[in-house]
Design an enzyme around this catalytic site. Structure first.
Site, PDB file in Angstrom:
ATOM      1  N   CYS A   3      -2.028   9.340   2.791  1.00  0.00           N
ATOM      2  CA  CYS A   3      -1.769   8.830   1.434  1.00  0.00           C
ATOM      3  C   CYS A   3      -2.878   9.281   0.504  1.00  0.00           C
ATOM      4  O   CYS A   3      -2.647   9.498  -0.676  1.00  0.00           O
ATOM      5  CB  CYS A   3      -1.661   7.317   1.459  1.00  0.00           C
ATOM      6  SG  CYS A   3      -3.083   6.526   2.208  1.00  0.00           S
ATOM      7  N   GLU A  35       0.887  -1.174   0.000  1.00  0.00           N
ATOM      8  CA  GLU A  35       0.000   0.000   0.000  1.00  0.00           C
ATOM      9  C   GLU A  35       0.915   1.211   0.000  1.00  0.00           C
ATOM     10  O   GLU A  35       1.517   1.530   1.031  1.00  0.00           O
ATOM     11  CB  GLU A  35      -0.889   0.007   1.248  1.00  0.00           C
ATOM     12  CG  GLU A  35      -1.792  -1.202   1.386  1.00  0.00           C
ATOM     13  CD  GLU A  35      -3.018  -1.145   0.489  1.00  0.00           C
ATOM     14  OE1 GLU A  35      -3.317  -0.048  -0.033  1.00  0.00           O
ATOM     15  OE2 GLU A  35      -3.670  -2.182   0.317  1.00  0.00           O
TER      16      GLU A  35
HETATM   17  P1  NAD Z   1       8.787   4.689   4.300  1.00  0.00           P
HETATM   18  O1  NAD Z   1       8.693   3.872   3.062  1.00  0.00           O
HETATM   19  O2  NAD Z   1       9.945   5.571   4.487  1.00  0.00           O
HETATM   20  O3  NAD Z   1       8.759   3.741   5.602  1.00  0.00           O
HETATM   21  C1  NAD Z   1       7.685   2.859   5.857  1.00  0.00           C
HETATM   22  C2  NAD Z   1       8.155   1.731   6.767  1.00  0.00           C
HETATM   23  O4  NAD Z   1       9.117   0.941   6.071  1.00  0.00           O
HETATM   24  C3  NAD Z   1       8.840   2.195   8.048  1.00  0.00           C
HETATM   25  O5  NAD Z   1       8.396   1.378   9.114  1.00  0.00           O
HETATM   26  C4  NAD Z   1      10.318   1.935   7.764  1.00  0.00           C
HETATM   27  O6  NAD Z   1      11.088   1.684   8.912  1.00  0.00           O
HETATM   28  C5  NAD Z   1      10.241   0.695   6.904  1.00  0.00           C
HETATM   29  N1  NAD Z   1      11.397   0.432   6.029  1.00  0.00           N
HETATM   30  C6  NAD Z   1      12.313   1.314   5.556  1.00  0.00           C
HETATM   31  N2  NAD Z   1      13.200   0.679   4.750  1.00  0.00           N
HETATM   32  C7  NAD Z   1      12.820  -0.622   4.709  1.00  0.00           C
HETATM   33  C8  NAD Z   1      13.311  -1.767   4.023  1.00  0.00           C
HETATM   34  N3  NAD Z   1      14.362  -1.710   3.220  1.00  0.00           N
HETATM   35  N4  NAD Z   1      12.668  -2.930   4.193  1.00  0.00           N
HETATM   36  C9  NAD Z   1      11.581  -3.023   4.982  1.00  0.00           C
HETATM   37  N5  NAD Z   1      11.062  -1.970   5.656  1.00  0.00           N
HETATM   38  C10 NAD Z   1      11.671  -0.785   5.511  1.00  0.00           C
HETATM   39  O7  NAD Z   1       7.414   5.491   4.375  1.00  0.00           O
HETATM   40  P2  NAD Z   1       7.030   6.639   5.417  1.00  0.00           P
HETATM   41  O8  NAD Z   1       7.778   7.872   5.057  1.00  0.00           O
HETATM   42  O9  NAD Z   1       7.091   6.105   6.787  1.00  0.00           O
HETATM   43  O10 NAD Z   1       5.476   6.849   5.084  1.00  0.00           O
HETATM   44  C11 NAD Z   1       4.985   7.753   4.150  1.00  0.00           C
HETATM   45  C12 NAD Z   1       4.612   7.045   2.875  1.00  0.00           C
HETATM   46  O11 NAD Z   1       3.628   6.044   3.141  1.00  0.00           O
HETATM   47  C13 NAD Z   1       3.979   7.971   1.857  1.00  0.00           C
HETATM   48  O12 NAD Z   1       4.472   7.676   0.579  1.00  0.00           O
HETATM   49  C14 NAD Z   1       2.491   7.616   1.938  1.00  0.00           C
HETATM   50  O13 NAD Z   1       1.758   7.918   0.788  1.00  0.00           O
HETATM   51  C15 NAD Z   1       2.564   6.160   2.196  1.00  0.00           C
HETATM   52  N6  NAD Z   1       1.312   5.676   2.764  1.00  0.00           N
HETATM   53  C16 NAD Z   1       0.496   4.869   2.023  1.00  0.00           C
HETATM   54  C17 NAD Z   1      -0.728   4.442   2.532  1.00  0.00           C
HETATM   55  C18 NAD Z   1      -1.650   3.551   1.746  1.00  0.00           C
HETATM   56  O14 NAD Z   1      -2.577   2.981   2.332  1.00  0.00           O
HETATM   57  N7  NAD Z   1      -1.471   3.403   0.428  1.00  0.00           N
HETATM   58  C19 NAD Z   1      -1.107   4.853   3.805  1.00  0.00           C
HETATM   59  C20 NAD Z   1      -0.267   5.702   4.523  1.00  0.00           C
HETATM   60  C21 NAD Z   1       0.947   6.100   4.005  1.00  0.00           C
END
Ligand code: NAD
Length: 471
Positions: free
Chosen positions: A263, A229
């Site tokens: 998002c 997502e």
């Molecule tokens: P991010 O991708 O930086 O981090 C998300 C999670 O992934 C964190 O817990 C982080 O520690 C983890 N992570 C980082 N590197 C990783 C790796 N290599 N392997 C596994 N896990 C890893 O995202 P963010 O900045 O925390 O969140 C914002 C983003 O999330 C925005 O792009 C937003 O649109 C999206 N988002 C999407 C939805 C949806 O339902 N589509 C909902 C909310 C937020």
């Protein structure tokens, strides 16, 4: 991996909290323990699992003050933290009501009269959930509750940017005997998230497209399903027949609620040229009436920018737009106050698709507005993006709006409102383009993602089958 991670407070800018991720060995051992305990969790059946989740609900209610306090520290906002807890609790009830029917096994006749089909399911043993910072509690539990009811054990790795809520939540979980061995929230950053993928049978990831790509690749290498997502750049199309009073209020809410850090925030607004100036004037008036939740958490509607790196991205998008000719009609700055970063609701006009604010995820209370002449032009602009999460269309007649919605490449389209996919859980949807991959997280299909179908195909007569070898 055991390296301590400092956690910044979004209102003060001070790192006033630390987390210590588990070592790789500790993580592996915890996953083995969860896997072992899942056998009992599956055996107690849906009635036992519902009972345990209802106990969790009571335990969370008794921790409510501590949980709220932690979420407020994590995010700098009060009313949305309360809303996150309410939504989490009501999602427990909703799934407890839905799950028994979804887990019903069925028996059917088949096209061959003497072969009967018994359709059953087997849950994945261990599900991993990795979640972002923008709704720390909601997005770390949205997949967790249906996975638990399906019969899986779950390990959750919330964002390292907003992890304070984990301690009070784990305290509540530990009071529920059947849950404490099969549900664990762990602290850690990207490295911990990456390791988790190695030890689970299925991964649910919510976050950015960039990380989602890595998670998808790691899941493929481990041969496990990944439900991704990801980000969005949701468009709104406002047709000339739309009710301006209602539409401007819906757009304002859809764009700036949670400081635009959702998002499904509306990040691009396309308005019929004939109503453009009237629409902008009304939206600007309404946007100016909103206040920052500053100096106290109780004041105003617009909270701080939670993640510091986000403040840099927002400034960059604003500067890029202004340098390329955008006009700021209100707001337009990212300001530091007492160490926190804040952005006033901002309306931009004279924008186009050469600007980052129209093409990249800004995650801020910014409303860039472009006029269109033909409906076809509006649809082309809405679809001119790598994303396809959700959208909104406004018109006097629902049928007029739906005709446009059908042509937008996105999974959930609100008609004459904004962000309805966050409120209406029944609507199944898939993300289009880079906004995600895998089955629907919303609706009944969500729980089915955690089950493997298993079919028993039984011969019911004692006559030789026509396809057998003669021997
Ligand atoms: P991010 O991708 O930086 O981090 C998300 C999670 O992934 C964190 O817990 C982080 O520690 C983890 N992570 C980082 N590197 C990783 C790796 N290599 N392997 C596994 N896990 C890893 O995202 P963010 O900045 O925390 O969140 C914002 C983003 O999330 C925005 O792009 C937003 O649109 C999206 N988002 C999407 C939805 C949806 O339902 N589509 C909902 C909310 C937020």
């Amino acid at each position: 991996m055991n390296k301590t991670i400092e956690v910044r407070n979004p209102r003060t800018g001070i790192s006033d909290h630390t987390i210590v991720p588990p070592s790789k060995n500790q993580l592996e051992q915890q996953c083995l323990n969860l896997r072992q305990a899942q056998i009992h969790w599956q055996q107690i059946g849906i009635v036992g699992r519902i009972e345990a989740l209802q106990q969790l609900k009571q335990a969370v209610l008794s921790q409510r003050d501590r949980l709220t306090e932690a979420l407020v520290q994590d995010t700098g906002r009060l009313s949305i933290s309360a809303l996150e807890i309410d939504s989490f609790l009501s999602s427990i009830d909703r799934w407890c009501q839905l799950a028994p029917e979804l887990l019903q096994e069925s028996e059917k006749n088949t096209a061959i009269p003497f072969i009967k089909l018994q359709q059953t399911f087997v849950p994945y043993s261990l599900v991993g959930v990795i979640s972002p910072w923008n709704f720390p509690l909601l997005l770390s539990t949205i997949d967790t509750i249906p996975a638990l009811l399906a019969g899986c054990a779950v390990m959750v790795k919330p964002s390292e940017i907003a992890p304070r809520f984990i301690a009070p939540l784990m305290k509540a979980i530990k009071t529920v005997p059947d849950l404490r061995d099969i549900l664990v929230f762990i602290e850690g950053g990207g490295e911990t998230g990456a390791s988790l993928i190695e030890y689970v049978d299925l991964i649910c990831f919510t976050g950015s497209v960039a990380t989602g790509r890595k998670v998808g690749a790691a899941a493929a290498a481990n041969f496990i399903p990944a439900f991704l997502e990801l980000g969005g750049k949701d468009p709104a199309i406002i047709l000339s027949s739309a009710n301006l009073e209602l539409t401007t209020s819906a757009i304002l809410w859809g764009s700036v609620v949670n400081t635009g850090q959702s998002c499904l925030s509306l990040e691009r607004i396309y308005v019929a040229e004939s109503i453009f100036e009237q629409f902008v004037d009304l939206l600007v008036t309404k946007a100016k009436s909103l206040k920052l939740a500053y100096p106290t958490v109780e004041s105003g509607e617009i909270g701080p920018i939670i993640a510091e790196r986000q403040a840099g991205i927002i400034s960059e998008h604003l500067q890029d737009a202004i340098a390329k000719g955008a006009m700021v009609r209100c707001g337009g700055t990212v300001e530091e106050k007492d160490g926190g970063w804040w952005c006033y609701p901002t309306v931009l006009t004279q924008v186009n698709h050469s600007m980052k604010v129209m093409t990249e995820e800004t995650f801020a209370p910014i409303m860039p507005i472009m006029p269109f002449v033909t409906v076809e032009e509006a649809i082309n602009l809405a679809n001119d993006t790598i994303y396809g999460l959700s959208a909104a269309v406004f018109a006097a007649e629902e049928s007029e709006a739906i005709a446009v919605a059908r042509q937008i490449d996105a999974g959930a389209i609100s008609i004459n409102d904004a962000g309805l996919t966050a409120l209406i859980y029944e609507g199944e949807k898939n993300s289009f383009k880079y906004s995600g991959l895998g089955g629907s997280r919303m609706g009944a299909a969500s729980l089915k993602r955690f089950l493997r179908n298993k079919a028993f195909l039984a011969k019911t007569n004692s006559v030789a089958d026509p396809w057998w070898f003669d021997s």
